[in-house]
Design a protein around this motif. Structure first.
Motif, mmCIF file in Angstrom:
data_model
loop_
_atom_site.group_PDB
_atom_site.id
_atom_site.type_symbol
_atom_site.label_atom_id
_atom_site.label_comp_id
_atom_site.label_asym_id
_atom_site.label_seq_id
_atom_site.Cartn_x
_atom_site.Cartn_y
_atom_site.Cartn_z
ATOM 1 N N UNK A 146 0.472 -7.597 -5.917
ATOM 2 C CA UNK A 146 0.082 -6.734 -4.796
ATOM 3 C C UNK A 146 0.183 -5.253 -5.141
ATOM 4 N N UNK A 147 1.214 -4.884 -5.904
ATOM 5 C CA UNK A 147 1.404 -3.471 -6.237
ATOM 6 C C UNK A 147 0.687 -3.112 -7.539
ATOM 7 N N UNK A 148 1.021 -3.817 -8.625
ATOM 8 C CA UNK A 148 0.562 -3.343 -9.939
ATOM 9 C C UNK A 148 -0.944 -3.459 -10.157
ATOM 10 N N UNK A 149 -1.587 -4.439 -9.546
ATOM 11 C CA UNK A 149 -3.035 -4.548 -9.763
ATOM 12 C C UNK A 149 -3.778 -3.361 -9.144
ATOM 13 N N UNK A 150 -3.128 -2.698 -8.191
ATOM 14 C CA UNK A 150 -3.722 -1.486 -7.602
ATOM 15 C C UNK A 150 -3.501 -0.258 -8.489
ATOM 16 N N UNK A 151 -2.743 -0.451 -9.576
ATOM 17 C CA UNK A 151 -2.435 0.682 -10.465
ATOM 18 C C UNK A 151 -3.119 0.530 -11.830
ATOM 19 N N UNK A 152 -3.897 -0.535 -11.967
ATOM 20 C CA UNK A 152 -4.479 -0.878 -13.269
ATOM 21 C C UNK A 152 -5.350 0.240 -13.844
ATOM 22 N N UNK A 154 0.838 -1.208 0.000
ATOM 23 C CA UNK A 154 0.000 0.000 0.000
ATOM 24 C C UNK A 154 0.876 1.263 0.000
ATOM 25 N N UNK A 155 1.919 1.234 0.812
ATOM 26 C CA UNK A 155 2.860 2.363 0.882
ATOM 27 C C UNK A 155 3.494 2.584 -0.502
ATOM 28 N N UNK A 156 3.880 1.472 -1.145
ATOM 29 C CA UNK A 156 4.521 1.552 -2.463
ATOM 30 C C UNK A 156 3.541 2.071 -3.510
ATOM 31 N N UNK A 157 2.317 1.549 -3.491
ATOM 32 C CA UNK A 157 1.294 1.981 -4.455
ATOM 33 C C UNK A 157 1.092 3.494 -4.358
ATOM 34 N N UNK A 158 0.991 4.001 -3.121
ATOM 35 C CA UNK A 158 0.770 5.446 -2.933
ATOM 36 C C UNK A 158 1.917 6.279 -3.479
ATOM 37 N N UNK A 159 3.119 5.697 -3.459
ATOM 38 C CA UNK A 159 4.292 6.415 -3.966
ATOM 39 C C UNK A 159 4.357 6.351 -5.495
ATOM 40 N N UNK A 160 3.926 5.235 -6.064
ATOM 41 C CA UNK A 160 4.031 5.048 -7.519
ATOM 42 C C UNK A 160 2.913 5.775 -8.271
ATOM 43 N N UNK A 161 1.745 5.872 -7.670
ATOM 44 C CA UNK A 161 0.594 6.469 -8.373
ATOM 45 C C UNK A 161 0.915 7.812 -9.048
ATOM 46 N N UNK A 162 1.541 8.771 -8.316
ATOM 47 C CA UNK A 162 1.846 10.055 -8.968
ATOM 48 C C UNK A 162 2.769 9.908 -10.187
#
Length: 198
Positions: free
Chosen positions: A50-56, A23-31
């Motif tokens: 865990x990370x990339x599916x949250x960025x789909x 979750x921490x990583x996803x929040x950092x990558x989104x921007x």
């Protein structure tokens, strides 16, 4: 690295700690993925997604690539369960053989530390990226408390920037964004995000 370690871990990989860290990583990558709606993303060493599916929702397509079939089975189940239409999985190990792939963005989240020859994998990923493509790396800052025969003990920013430049990346920005307790081989550690343009 023997795949069977990850094959065995796959079923119980998504622990609360890993999900919290993701979750921490996803929040950092989104921007980093703003204005990427038309772009393709490869998540190399995706694990269970865990990370990339949250960025789909931010990109046109996602390809989850991993060298563990079991991890990808878990990822596939998630994709179908969540109804993510723009995600696929590919069983492959780029350290052995890189398939003919192209992408606008490659994401490497806590993967580089497992790859013995970092320079070679960076070269492979450079080749896969389209012109002006972006390589996003999330990993641990160098940590002298960690000593393991199969894992790098993190990376120094200067050395990584140098390696990325030698491979051919035009520019790299890098920053430490998270400090956590016992997140790296049971040691307190910090994570960085680096973003490089081809």
């Amino acid at each position: 690295m023997e795949n069977n370690v990850f094959e065995e871990m796959a079923k119980r990989y998504d622990t609360e700690e890993r999900m919290a860290l993701a979750k921490v990583i996803v929040n950092e990558v989104r921007p980093e993925l703003q204005n990427s709606k038309s772009k393709s993303l490869i998540d190399y060493g995706s694990g269970t997604g865990l990370v990339s599916l949250e960025l789909a929702d931010l990109v046109d397509s996602i390809l989850l690539v991993d060298s563990s079939e079991q991890m990808l089975e878990v990822a596939k189940a998630k994709i179908s369960h969540k109804g993510i239409a723009n995600a696929k999985v590919l069983y492959s190990d780029f350290t052995q053989d890189t398939p003919e792939l192209k992408a606008d963005i490659v994401l490497l989240s806590l993967v580089l530390l497992h790859i013995p020859d970092t320079k070679k994998i960076l070269q492979e990923l450079f080749t896969i990226l389209n012109h002006d493509g972006k390589l996003i790396i999330i990993d641990f800052d160098k940590n002298d408390k960690i000593n393991h025969p199969k894992v790098h003990n993190g990376f120094s920013h200067d050395e990584l920037i140098k390696s990325l430049a030698e491979v051919g990346f035009k520019s790299t920005s890098i920053k430490t964004f998270h400090h956590g307790n016992r997140i790296f081989m049971k040691q307190d550690a910090s994570m960085f995000i680096s973003s490089s343009i081809k």
